[in-house]
Design a protein around this motif. Structure first.
Motif, PDB file in Angstrom:
ATOM      1  N   ASP A 190       0.823  -1.206   0.000  1.00 40.29           N
ATOM      2  CA  ASP A 190       0.000   0.000   0.000  1.00 40.29           C
ATOM      3  C   ASP A 190       0.857   1.256   0.000  1.00 40.29           C
ATOM      4  N   ALA A 191       1.937   1.256   0.765  1.00 41.47           N
ATOM      5  CA  ALA A 191       2.784   2.443   0.873  1.00 41.47           C
ATOM      6  C   ALA A 191       3.548   2.706  -0.419  1.00 41.47           C
ATOM      7  N   VAL A 192       4.136   1.667  -1.002  1.00 37.33           N
ATOM      8  CA  VAL A 192       4.943   1.853  -2.214  1.00 37.33           C
ATOM      9  C   VAL A 192       4.048   2.191  -3.405  1.00 37.33           C
ATOM     10  N   LEU A 193       2.876   1.559  -3.476  1.00 42.33           N
ATOM     11  CA  LEU A 193       1.996   1.733  -4.627  1.00 42.33           C
ATOM     12  C   LEU A 193       1.006   2.878  -4.454  1.00 42.33           C
ATOM     13  N   ALA A 194       1.167   3.659  -3.380  1.00 44.24           N
ATOM     14  CA  ALA A 194       0.297   4.826  -3.191  1.00 44.24           C
ATOM     15  C   ALA A 194       0.507   5.855  -4.296  1.00 44.24           C
ATOM     16  N   GLU A 195       1.692   5.852  -4.900  1.00 46.92           N
ATOM     17  CA  GLU A 195       1.999   6.703  -6.041  1.00 46.92           C
ATOM     18  C   GLU A 195       2.336   5.816  -7.232  1.00 46.92           C
ATOM     19  N   PRO A 196       2.212   6.320  -8.457  1.00 44.45           N
ATOM     20  CA  PRO A 196       2.476   5.480  -9.633  1.00 44.45           C
ATOM     21  C   PRO A 196       3.916   4.969  -9.664  1.00 44.45           C
ATOM     22  N   ILE A 197       4.096   3.821 -10.290  1.00 44.38           N
ATOM     23  CA  ILE A 197       5.418   3.294 -10.602  1.00 44.38           C
ATOM     24  C   ILE A 197       5.542   3.214 -12.117  1.00 44.38           C
ATOM     25  N   GLY A 198       6.728   2.890 -12.597  1.00 42.24           N
ATOM     26  CA  GLY A 198       6.944   2.827 -14.044  1.00 42.24           C
ATOM     27  C   GLY A 198       8.263   2.152 -14.362  1.00 42.24           C
ATOM     28  N   ASN A 199       8.902   2.601 -15.459  1.00 41.38           N
ATOM     29  CA  ASN A 199      10.147   1.969 -15.929  1.00 41.38           C
ATOM     30  C   ASN A 199       9.930   0.457 -16.080  1.00 41.38           C
ATOM     31  N   PHE A 200       8.842   0.103 -16.761  1.00 44.66           N
ATOM     32  CA  PHE A 200       8.456  -1.305 -16.833  1.00 44.66           C
ATOM     33  C   PHE A 200       9.333  -2.064 -17.828  1.00 44.66           C
ATOM     34  N   ARG A 201       9.674  -3.280 -17.444  1.00 44.84           N
ATOM     35  CA  ARG A 201      10.505  -4.143 -18.292  1.00 44.84           C
ATOM     36  C   ARG A 201       9.945  -5.556 -18.242  1.00 44.84           C
ATOM     37  N   GLU A 202       9.741  -6.132 -19.406  1.00 44.93           N
ATOM     38  CA  GLU A 202       9.301  -7.521 -19.508  1.00 44.93           C
ATOM     39  C   GLU A 202      10.535  -8.417 -19.551  1.00 44.93           C
ATOM     40  N   ILE A 203      10.571  -9.403 -18.679  1.00 44.58           N
ATOM     41  CA  ILE A 203      11.706 -10.322 -18.638  1.00 44.58           C
ATOM     42  C   ILE A 203      11.561 -11.342 -19.767  1.00 44.58           C
ATOM     43  N   THR A 204      12.458 -11.271 -20.723  1.00 50.68           N
ATOM     44  CA  THR A 204      12.513 -12.236 -21.814  1.00 50.68           C
ATOM     45  C   THR A 204      13.911 -12.851 -21.832  1.00 50.68           C
ATOM     46  N   GLY A 205      14.053 -13.936 -22.567  1.00 52.44           N
ATOM     47  CA  GLY A 205      15.371 -14.543 -22.649  1.00 52.44           C
ATOM     48  C   GLY A 205      15.282 -16.002 -23.032  1.00 52.44           C
TER      49      GLY A 205
END
Length: 279
Positions: A190-205
């Motif tokens: 709840d505390a960390v996600l109270a504000e937006p996050i980003g810099n999303f990366r899909e793990i491929t390999g």
């Protein structure tokens, strides 16, 4: 990328670029840590275990759910062989010599058959978490160690790979530093996600690659729109004792400890393409 100075370290397995990626972004990748043949043998064992536990049959897609988790370590020879000396050396390099508990096994197997296949492809806004619902989170908690992700199948783009928010470990560290009494799993989310996050990366390999992730790196299961079932393992690499973020005795900081110190002393992370997310 803003680079923060690291304390002197003996760089062996990973190299400075990967270590800086771990500190700043929250993860680095060790390609080809075990072979495709070893991955296939371990994958066969996971298929057998899913059949035993849930009647999920390799040759009968009608038995495949969107996703299935085997919440156990598999202590069989073909699985143990994939925790190679290369993987162990990389873990020890990030956690510090002699500070890792040293259990060389793979545990918790989230298999993605078709999660989110009925939704438009994109970053899932839900399911965001860090691992560790079995302990109270503190800034120095020793239980998780690393978010260690082994790829046991090839994962192509849109193939259901884990989605991570690079840099989210830095926000999580700052949240925990302000709560020395610790937080429950949901309180931290709840505390960390109270504000937006980003810099999303899909793990491929490729099968045999290993992602060494920060224990405070937020992540979720990606939507799967293509490819065969996705097999990974998320494994705990616990520490022998709590992290020490103020080593007054002059003993060396581990890379993990350095990453948390950098998160607390530097500016908060700035996220591109921010999105309001939830657990």
């Amino acid at each position: 990328m803003v680079r923060r100075p690291l304390a002197a370290v003996l760089v062996t397995m990973l190299g400075r670029a990967r270590i800086e990626s771990f500190v700043e972004r929250g993860l680095c990748v060790l390609p080809g840590a075990f072979t495709a043949r070893q991955a296939a043998a371990a994958r066969d064992r996971v298929w057998r275990r899913m059949a035993e536990k849930a009647g999920i049959l390799r040759d009968d897609p009608a038995t495949w759910p969107p996703g299935y988790d085997i919440e156990e370590r598999l202590h069989t020879p073909e699985v143990l062989a994939c925790f190679t000396g290369q993987v162990a050396a990389a873990v020890e390099e990030l956690l510090g010599p002699g500070r890792w508990r040293g259990e060389r096994s793979w545990g918790f197997w989230p298999v993605n058959f078709a999660h989110g296949a009925d939704r438009p492809y994109g970053v899932p806004p839900y399911g965001w978490h860090v691992d560790g619902n079995w302990f109270r989170h503190t800034i120095d908690a020793p239980r998780q160690g690393l978010l260690l992700i082994g790829l046991f199948s090839d994962i192509e783009p849109r193939g259901g790979g884990t989605i991570v928010s690079e840099g989210s470990h830095r926000r999580a560290a700052r949240v925990l530093a302000a709560r020395p009494e610790g937080m429950t799993h949901l309180e931290l989310f709840d505390a960390v996600l109270a504000e937006p996050i980003g810099n999303f990366r899909e793990i491929t390999g490729s099968a045999g690659d290993v992602v060494l992730g920060h224990p405070l790196l937020f992540h979720t299961r990606g939507y799967k729109h293509t490819g065969p079932p996705r097999f990974i393992s998320n494994t705990e690499t616990g520490l022998r004792e709590p992290l020490r973020l103020d080593r007054a005795d002059g003993s060396p900081y581990s890379i993990l400890e350095q990453s948390i110190r950098a998160a607390l002393s530097g500016p908060p992370p700035v996220f591109t393409d921010p999105l309001h997310c939830r657990f």
